[in-house]
Design an enzyme around this catalytic site. Structure first.
Site, short mmCIF file in Angstrom:
data_model
loop_
_atom_site.label_atom_id
_atom_site.label_comp_id
_atom_site.label_asym_id
_atom_site.label_seq_id
_atom_site.Cartn_x
_atom_site.Cartn_y
_atom_site.Cartn_z
N PRO A 9 0.79 -1.23 0.00
CA PRO A 9 0.00 0.00 0.00
C PRO A 9 0.83 1.28 0.00
O PRO A 9 1.90 1.35 0.60
CB PRO A 9 -0.82 -0.11 1.28
CG PRO A 9 -0.10 -1.08 2.14
CD PRO A 9 0.57 -2.05 1.20
N ASN A 10 0.29 2.25 -0.69
CA ASN A 10 0.83 3.62 -0.78
C ASN A 10 2.08 3.73 -1.65
O ASN A 10 2.56 4.83 -1.88
CB ASN A 10 1.10 4.22 0.62
CG ASN A 10 -0.17 4.34 1.43
OD1 ASN A 10 -1.14 4.93 0.96
ND2 ASN A 10 -0.20 3.76 2.61
N ARG A 17 5.12 10.98 -2.56
CA ARG A 17 4.94 10.59 -1.17
C ARG A 17 6.24 10.77 -0.38
O ARG A 17 7.23 10.06 -0.65
CB ARG A 17 4.54 9.11 -1.12
CG ARG A 17 4.38 8.57 0.28
CD ARG A 17 4.28 7.05 0.29
NE ARG A 17 4.13 6.56 1.65
CZ ARG A 17 4.33 5.31 2.02
NH1 ARG A 17 4.67 4.40 1.12
NH2 ARG A 17 4.20 4.96 3.28
N TYR A 22 11.35 8.46 0.83
CA TYR A 22 11.19 7.39 -0.16
C TYR A 22 11.81 7.69 -1.53
O TYR A 22 11.82 6.83 -2.40
CB TYR A 22 9.70 7.05 -0.33
CG TYR A 22 9.08 6.50 0.94
CD1 TYR A 22 9.53 5.30 1.48
CD2 TYR A 22 8.08 7.19 1.62
CE1 TYR A 22 8.98 4.79 2.66
CE2 TYR A 22 7.51 6.69 2.79
CZ TYR A 22 7.98 5.50 3.30
OH TYR A 22 7.44 4.99 4.46
N ASN A 74 7.91 -5.70 -1.41
CA ASN A 74 7.91 -4.63 -0.42
C ASN A 74 6.48 -4.58 0.12
O ASN A 74 5.60 -3.99 -0.50
CB ASN A 74 8.29 -3.29 -1.04
CG ASN A 74 8.33 -2.19 0.01
OD1 ASN A 74 7.88 -2.38 1.13
ND2 ASN A 74 8.84 -1.02 -0.37
N ALA A 77 3.34 -0.96 4.58
CA ALA A 77 2.82 -0.97 5.95
C ALA A 77 2.38 -2.37 6.39
O ALA A 77 2.40 -2.68 7.59
CB ALA A 77 1.66 0.01 6.07
N GLU A 98 12.57 -9.59 1.07
CA GLU A 98 11.81 -8.46 1.62
C GLU A 98 12.61 -7.18 1.36
O GLU A 98 13.78 -7.10 1.75
CB GLU A 98 11.61 -8.70 3.12
CG GLU A 98 10.95 -7.53 3.85
CD GLU A 98 10.93 -7.76 5.36
OE1 GLU A 98 11.16 -8.90 5.84
OE2 GLU A 98 10.69 -6.77 6.08
N HIS A 100 12.73 -2.88 1.39
CA HIS A 100 12.19 -1.58 1.81
C HIS A 100 13.04 -0.46 1.25
O HIS A 100 14.28 -0.57 1.26
CB HIS A 100 12.16 -1.47 3.34
CG HIS A 100 11.36 -2.54 3.99
ND1 HIS A 100 9.98 -2.51 4.02
CD2 HIS A 100 11.73 -3.69 4.59
CE1 HIS A 100 9.55 -3.61 4.62
NE2 HIS A 100 10.59 -4.35 4.97
N ARG A 107 13.80 4.19 11.92
CA ARG A 107 12.55 4.95 11.98
C ARG A 107 11.74 4.57 13.24
O ARG A 107 12.31 4.04 14.18
CB ARG A 107 11.76 4.73 10.69
CG ARG A 107 12.56 5.19 9.45
CD ARG A 107 11.78 5.00 8.17
NE ARG A 107 10.57 5.81 8.17
CZ ARG A 107 9.56 5.64 7.31
NH1 ARG A 107 9.62 4.67 6.40
NH2 ARG A 107 8.50 6.42 7.36
C1 DQA Z 1 8.38 0.81 3.52
C2 DQA Z 1 8.52 1.02 5.04
C3 DQA Z 1 7.19 0.79 5.73
O1 DQA Z 1 7.35 0.97 7.14
C4 DQA Z 1 6.17 1.79 5.24
O2 DQA Z 1 4.92 1.55 5.84
C5 DQA Z 1 6.06 1.82 3.75
C6 DQA Z 1 7.27 1.66 2.94
C7 DQA Z 1 9.67 1.18 2.75
O3 DQA Z 1 9.75 0.81 1.58
O4 DQA Z 1 10.56 1.83 3.29
O5 DQA Z 1 5.00 2.08 3.21
O6 DQA Z 1 8.10 -0.55 3.28
#
Ligand code: DQA
Length: 150
Positions: A9-10, A17, A22, A74, A77, A98, A100, A107
């Site tokens: 998501p997002n 964003r 990011y 990825n 959240a 995995e 990120h 963080r």
């Molecule tokens: C994320 C880190 C997560 O904590 C966050 O909720 C994201 C992006 C990252 O790519 O750094 O949406 O996965």
């Protein structure tokens, strides 16, 4: 050699964003770069993004039937919340990395726990969009090794 890259998501908002966290690349930029890298290395890369947990579960469930050899994910959240996506990855029993963009460990504390890391082949965090490329290169190398030994 088929590799799926799955974004949670997002991540469709990348580019606008929180660019300080990011980066400035859009998701389309990242995906195009990964598909091109795959082509260069002789691998097919297919990408998927959803803001919905169930849609990601449904997608992962199709992976074996689709002939996927490796997953780069990825979970965004959902990393910190989703037993359902973890279980879907265990159900298809495919190796995954995995990934990120940000260094989640630098963080908020709620980002330090992942439902995926103990099942992952590797975890990449903090390299921005390059992290996906590193993950993809590792996936390709692993699949190459496998095909040489079979
Ligand atoms: C994320 C880190 C997560 O904590 C966050 O909720 C994201 C992006 C990252 O790519 O750094 O949406 O996965």
């Amino acid at each position: 050699m088929l590799i799926w890259v799955i974004h949670g998501p997002n991540l469709n908002m990348l580019g606008t964003r929180e660019p300080g966290i990011y980066g400035a690349s859009t998701l389309a930029d990242i995906n195009q770069g990964l598909i091109a890298l795959g082509e260069h290395e002789g691998a097919r890369v297919e990408t998927f993004q959803s803001n919905h947990e169930g849609a990601i579960v449904d997608h992962i469930q199709q992976a074996r039937k689709a002939g996927v050899g490796f997953i780069v994910i990825n979970p965004a959240a959902f990393t910190h919340t989703s037993v359902a996506i973890r279980d879907a990855l265990s159900a298809v029993d495919l190796p995954f990395i995995e990934t990120h963009l940000s260094n989640v460990h630098a963080r908020e504390s709620f980002r330090h726990h992942s439902y995926f890391s103990d099942k992952a082949v590797a975890v990449i965090a903090g390299f921005g969009a390059d992290g996906y490329r590193y993950a993809l290169m590792h996936a390709i190398a692993q699949l190459r090794k496998q095909s040489q030994h079979s």
